[in-house]
Design a protein around this motif. Structure first.
Motif, PDB file in Angstrom:
ATOM      1  N   SER A   1      -0.394  -0.406 -11.169  1.00 45.79           N
ATOM      2  CA  SER A   1      -0.591   0.222 -12.471  1.00 45.79           C
ATOM      3  C   SER A   1       0.420   1.340 -12.696  1.00 45.79           C
ATOM      4  CB  SER A   1      -2.018   0.769 -12.573  1.00 45.79           C
ATOM      5  OG  SER A   1      -2.203   1.490 -13.770  1.00 45.79           O
ATOM      6  N   LYS A   2       0.651   2.142 -11.670  1.00 48.95           N
ATOM      7  CA  LYS A   2       1.627   3.233 -11.777  1.00 48.95           C
ATOM      8  C   LYS A   2       3.037   2.687 -11.975  1.00 48.95           C
ATOM      9  CE  LYS A   2       1.179   7.205 -10.792  1.00 48.95           C
ATOM     10  NZ  LYS A   2       1.058   8.449 -11.593  1.00 48.95           N
ATOM     11  N   ARG A   3       3.365   1.635 -11.230  1.00 47.76           N
ATOM     12  CA  ARG A   3       4.711   1.055 -11.364  1.00 47.76           C
ATOM     13  C   ARG A   3       4.920   0.489 -12.764  1.00 47.76           C
ATOM     14  NH1 ARG A   3       3.657  -1.109  -5.825  1.00 47.76           N
ATOM     15  NH2 ARG A   3       4.801   0.253  -4.393  1.00 47.76           N
ATOM     16  N   ASP A   4       3.880  -0.143 -13.337  1.00 46.35           N
ATOM     17  CA  ASP A   4       3.975  -0.660 -14.705  1.00 46.35           C
ATOM     18  C   ASP A   4       4.288   0.478 -15.685  1.00 46.35           C
ATOM     19  OD1 ASP A   4       3.486  -3.229 -13.881  1.00 46.35           O
ATOM     20  OD2 ASP A   4       1.350  -3.200 -14.420  1.00 46.35           O
ATOM     21  N   GLY A   5       3.666   1.625 -15.440  1.00 47.76           N
ATOM     22  CA  GLY A   5       3.930   2.786 -16.292  1.00 47.76           C
ATOM     23  C   GLY A   5       5.372   3.262 -16.185  1.00 47.76           C
ATOM     24  N   PHE A   6       5.919   3.260 -14.986  1.00 51.77           N
ATOM     25  CA  PHE A   6       7.317   3.658 -14.808  1.00 51.77           C
ATOM     26  C   PHE A   6       8.250   2.681 -15.520  1.00 51.77           C
ATOM     27  CE2 PHE A   6       5.889   5.762 -10.656  1.00 51.77           C
ATOM     28  CZ  PHE A   6       5.905   7.036 -11.229  1.00 51.77           C
ATOM     29  N   ILE A   7       7.915   1.378 -15.445  1.00 50.63           N
ATOM     30  CA  ILE A   7       8.750   0.368 -16.099  1.00 50.63           C
ATOM     31  C   ILE A   7       8.717   0.558 -17.615  1.00 50.63           C
ATOM     32  CG2 ILE A   7       8.968  -2.101 -16.585  1.00 50.63           C
ATOM     33  CD1 ILE A   7       7.955  -2.594 -13.696  1.00 50.63           C
ATOM     34  N   GLU A   8       7.522   0.798 -18.167  1.00 54.91           N
ATOM     35  CA  GLU A   8       7.388   0.999 -19.613  1.00 54.91           C
ATOM     36  C   GLU A   8       8.199   2.203 -20.076  1.00 54.91           C
ATOM     37  OE1 GLU A   8       3.302   1.289 -20.629  1.00 54.91           O
ATOM     38  OE2 GLU A   8       2.807  -0.755 -19.961  1.00 54.91           O
ATOM     39  N   ASN A   9       8.243   3.236 -19.261  1.00 60.15           N
ATOM     40  CA  ASN A   9       8.969   4.459 -19.608  1.00 60.15           C
ATOM     41  C   ASN A   9      10.429   4.433 -19.155  1.00 60.15           C
ATOM     42  OD1 ASN A   9       6.717   5.763 -20.800  1.00 60.15           O
ATOM     43  ND2 ASN A   9       5.925   6.250 -18.758  1.00 60.15           N
ATOM     44  N   ARG A  10      10.841   3.282 -18.599  1.00 63.04           N
ATOM     45  CA  ARG A  10      12.217   3.091 -18.133  1.00 63.04           C
ATOM     46  C   ARG A  10      12.651   4.177 -17.152  1.00 63.04           C
ATOM     47  NH1 ARG A  10      15.314   1.161 -23.739  1.00 63.04           N
ATOM     48  NH2 ARG A  10      13.958  -0.640 -24.150  1.00 63.04           N
ATOM     49  N   ALA A  11      11.773   4.500 -16.247  1.00 67.02           N
ATOM     50  CA  ALA A  11      12.078   5.524 -15.253  1.00 67.02           C
ATOM     51  C   ALA A  11      13.075   4.979 -14.238  1.00 67.02           C
ATOM     52  CB  ALA A  11      10.804   5.974 -14.543  1.00 67.02           C
ATOM     53  N   SER A  12      14.021   5.799 -13.862  1.00 68.51           N
ATOM     54  CA  SER A  12      15.020   5.411 -12.874  1.00 68.51           C
ATOM     55  C   SER A  12      14.419   5.432 -11.476  1.00 68.51           C
ATOM     56  CB  SER A  12      16.203   6.374 -12.926  1.00 68.51           C
ATOM     57  OG  SER A  12      17.037   6.225 -11.795  1.00 68.51           O
ATOM     58  N   PRO A  13      14.850   4.516 -10.598  1.00 65.56           N
ATOM     59  CA  PRO A  13      14.369   4.552  -9.209  1.00 65.56           C
ATOM     60  C   PRO A  13      14.693   5.857  -8.500  1.00 65.56           C
ATOM     61  CG  PRO A  13      15.456   2.463  -9.676  1.00 65.56           C
ATOM     62  CD  PRO A  13      15.724   3.355 -10.847  1.00 65.56           C
ATOM     63  N   THR A  14      15.689   6.590  -9.017  1.00 60.68           N
ATOM     64  CA  THR A  14      16.061   7.874  -8.409  1.00 60.68           C
ATOM     65  C   THR A  14      15.327   9.054  -9.034  1.00 60.68           C
ATOM     66  OG1 THR A  14      17.952   8.087  -9.923  1.00 60.68           O
ATOM     67  CG2 THR A  14      18.355   7.017  -7.788  1.00 60.68           C
ATOM     68  N   ASP A  15      14.478   8.789 -10.022  1.00 57.73           N
ATOM     69  CA  ASP A  15      13.669   9.854 -10.626  1.00 57.73           C
ATOM     70  C   ASP A  15      12.784  10.466  -9.542  1.00 57.73           C
ATOM     71  OD1 ASP A  15      11.334  11.126 -11.845  1.00 57.73           O
ATOM     72  OD2 ASP A  15      12.033  10.288 -13.737  1.00 57.73           O
ATOM     73  N   PRO A  16      12.752  11.804  -9.423  1.00 61.80           N
ATOM     74  CA  PRO A  16      11.929  12.445  -8.376  1.00 61.80           C
ATOM     75  C   PRO A  16      10.468  12.030  -8.414  1.00 61.80           C
ATOM     76  CG  PRO A  16      13.403  14.041  -9.370  1.00 61.80           C
ATOM     77  CD  PRO A  16      13.541  12.787 -10.175  1.00 61.80           C
ATOM     78  N   HIS A  17       9.918  11.781  -9.621  1.00 61.99           N
ATOM     79  CA  HIS A  17       8.525  11.363  -9.725  1.00 61.99           C
ATOM     80  C   HIS A  17       8.320   9.970  -9.120  1.00 61.99           C
ATOM     81  CE1 HIS A  17       8.732  14.461 -12.930  1.00 61.99           C
ATOM     82  NE2 HIS A  17       7.507  14.742 -12.507  1.00 61.99           N
ATOM     83  N   VAL A  18       9.301   9.087  -9.328  1.00 62.56           N
ATOM     84  CA  VAL A  18       9.213   7.733  -8.770  1.00 62.56           C
ATOM     85  C   VAL A  18       9.325   7.791  -7.250  1.00 62.56           C
ATOM     86  CG1 VAL A  18      10.300   5.453  -8.685  1.00 62.56           C
ATOM     87  CG2 VAL A  18      10.152   6.686 -10.868  1.00 62.56           C
ATOM     88  N   ILE A  19      10.255   8.592  -6.753  1.00 58.74           N
ATOM     89  CA  ILE A  19      10.441   8.729  -5.306  1.00 58.74           C
ATOM     90  C   ILE A  19       9.178   9.293  -4.660  1.00 58.74           C
ATOM     91  CG2 ILE A  19      11.725   9.950  -3.504  1.00 58.74           C
ATOM     92  CD1 ILE A  19      14.173   9.812  -5.373  1.00 58.74           C
ATOM     93  N   PHE A  20       8.601  10.340  -5.280  1.00 52.10           N
ATOM     94  CA  PHE A  20       7.378  10.940  -4.753  1.00 52.10           C
ATOM     95  C   PHE A  20       6.243   9.923  -4.739  1.00 52.10           C
ATOM     96  CE2 PHE A  20       3.302  13.052  -5.522  1.00 52.10           C
ATOM     97  CZ  PHE A  20       3.238  13.896  -4.433  1.00 52.10           C
ATOM     98  N   PHE A  21       6.130   9.147  -5.823  1.00 55.43           N
ATOM     99  CA  PHE A  21       5.084   8.136  -5.918  1.00 55.43           C
ATOM    100  C   PHE A  21       5.224   7.091  -4.820  1.00 55.43           C
ATOM    101  CE2 PHE A  21       4.595   3.732  -7.419  1.00 55.43           C
ATOM    102  CZ  PHE A  21       3.212   3.654  -7.417  1.00 55.43           C
ATOM    103  N   GLU A  22       6.419   6.550  -4.632  1.00 53.97           N
ATOM    104  CA  GLU A  22       6.622   5.514  -3.616  1.00 53.97           C
ATOM    105  C   GLU A  22       6.356   6.053  -2.217  1.00 53.97           C
ATOM    106  OE1 GLU A  22       6.802   2.478  -4.112  1.00 53.97           O
ATOM    107  OE2 GLU A  22       7.428   2.279  -6.212  1.00 53.97           O
ATOM    108  N   ASP A  23       6.744   7.291  -1.961  1.00 49.71           N
ATOM    109  CA  ASP A  23       6.436   7.913  -0.665  1.00 49.71           C
ATOM    110  C   ASP A  23       4.928   8.047  -0.479  1.00 49.71           C
ATOM    111  OD1 ASP A  23       9.090   8.133   0.025  1.00 49.71           O
ATOM    112  OD2 ASP A  23       9.285  10.242  -0.528  1.00 49.71           O
ATOM    113  N   ASP A  24       4.245   8.414  -1.566  1.00 52.23           N
ATOM    114  CA  ASP A  24       2.789   8.572  -1.509  1.00 52.23           C
ATOM    115  C   ASP A  24       2.110   7.237  -1.221  1.00 52.23           C
ATOM    116  OD1 ASP A  24       0.230   9.798  -1.849  1.00 52.23           O
ATOM    117  OD2 ASP A  24       0.163   9.062  -3.907  1.00 52.23           O
ATOM    118  N   VAL A  25       2.559   6.172  -1.878  1.00 49.58           N
ATOM    119  CA  VAL A  25       1.991   4.843  -1.651  1.00 49.58           C
ATOM    120  C   VAL A  25       2.187   4.425  -0.200  1.00 49.58           C
ATOM    121  CG1 VAL A  25       2.181   2.393  -2.203  1.00 49.58           C
ATOM    122  CG2 VAL A  25       2.234   4.084  -4.037  1.00 49.58           C
TER     123      VAL A  25
END
Length: 295
Positions: A153-177
């Motif tokens: 669900s979180k990844r779908d949200g990042f895709i909808e918002n076109r977040a970059s894989p290098t975005d700090p929020h994306v990196i933090f999220f993937e580390d958390d997962v």
């Protein structure tokens, strides 16, 4: 110049992580053995924290027992650490990296007063809307499906918002997962319940037999508990607040619970504020300069 060179890493096993966590005597999420096990290593008797593929490892906490660590980065620094650091080293840079929130089990248990009205209303709204089961001893394996659903669900949200894989929020999220799934697997594999030196509970809420929210809480020090993770199905409003109250019930009176930092995420910060912390601790990353020569 610093003579410390990271050459030979000593990986940390679980028993060593538990012992090291106890030795640190630090009331913070970053001192819990699961974090040490997954993110840290020892070199020359110094505890380092991995900082990802693009950055050099940082020393996790400052200690005046360490040898000369000039020009190194300290990953987790609190306000109370700064005077000791500044007595011994010039400071190159100080970067705020978030806040750590501490809560009272007494306040979460009773939810008395007007400041907890929204908290109470969220729980009561969930209770009125759903028939549910409270689980104070949930099997870690039962949490993995919700963990995976939450991540998708979180990844779908990042895709909808076109977040970059290098975005700090994306990196933090993937580390958390990654860290959350690995923690659940470690708990499941080690049969933590049978280890007398560990107080840990996986608590959750089920609706129609399905886990819709869970939390893992761990007793770090005498009256200090760490919520290692909390994941919920966002379709069910009120579960985060209910899980918080369940944590208070299981740890008992007179305890402090930390849910960790918010890593500069404004929405997460607002949620943690809504849970009425008794203490907010600023976290910094500090790059040391040269050592101050004694006079």
């Amino acid at each position: 110049n610093s003579v410390l060179i990271v050459l030979q890493r000593s990986n940390i096993g679980f028993e060593e992580a538990v012992e090291l966590s106890s030795t640190l005597q630090r009331k913070t999420l970053w001192a819990n053995p699961f974090y040490l096990l997954q993110n840290c290593f020892i070199n020359n008797s110094i505890l380092f924290e991995n900082q990802g593929a693009t950055r050099e490892p940082a020393i996790l906490f400052f200690s005046d027992k360490y040898p000369d660590i000039s020009t190194h980065v300290i990953g987790v620094v609190f306000d109370e650490d700064m005077p000791v650091i500044q007595e011994q080293y010039w400071i190159d840079t100080i970067e705020p990296s978030g806040l750590e929130f501490h809560y009272s089990s007494d306040e979460w248990s009773t939810l008395r007063g007007g400041s907890f009205a929204t908290f109470r209303n969220a729980i009561n709204g969930f209770r009125r809307k759903y028939s549910f089961e409270v689980c104070y001893k949930l099997a870690p394996s039962d949490c993995l499906h919700l963990m995976e659903t939450w991540a998708l669900s979180k990844r779908d949200g990042f895709i909808e918002n076109r977040a970059s894989p290098t975005d700090p929020h994306v990196i933090f999220f993937e580390d958390d997962v990654r860290e959350s799934i690995e923690t659940l697997r470690i708990i499941d594999a080690l049969s933590i319940e049978s280890m007398t030196n560990i107080q840990l509970n996986t608590i959750g809420v089920k609706v129609s037999g399905e886990v819709v929210g869970f939390c893992v809480i761990f007793n770090l020090l005498s009256n200090f508990w760490v919520a290692l993770m909390q994941k919920t199905n966002k379709q069910y409003r009120g579960i985060p607040q209910l899980l918080s109250q369940m944590q208070a019930h299981i740890v008992g009176p007179g305890q402090i619970i930390t849910t960790g930092g918010y890593a500069q995420d404004a929405n997460l910060k607002a949620f943690k504020e809504s849970l009425r912390p008794i203490c907010k601790r600023s976290i910094y990353t500090v790059k040391l300069g040269e050592r101050i020569l004694s006079r």
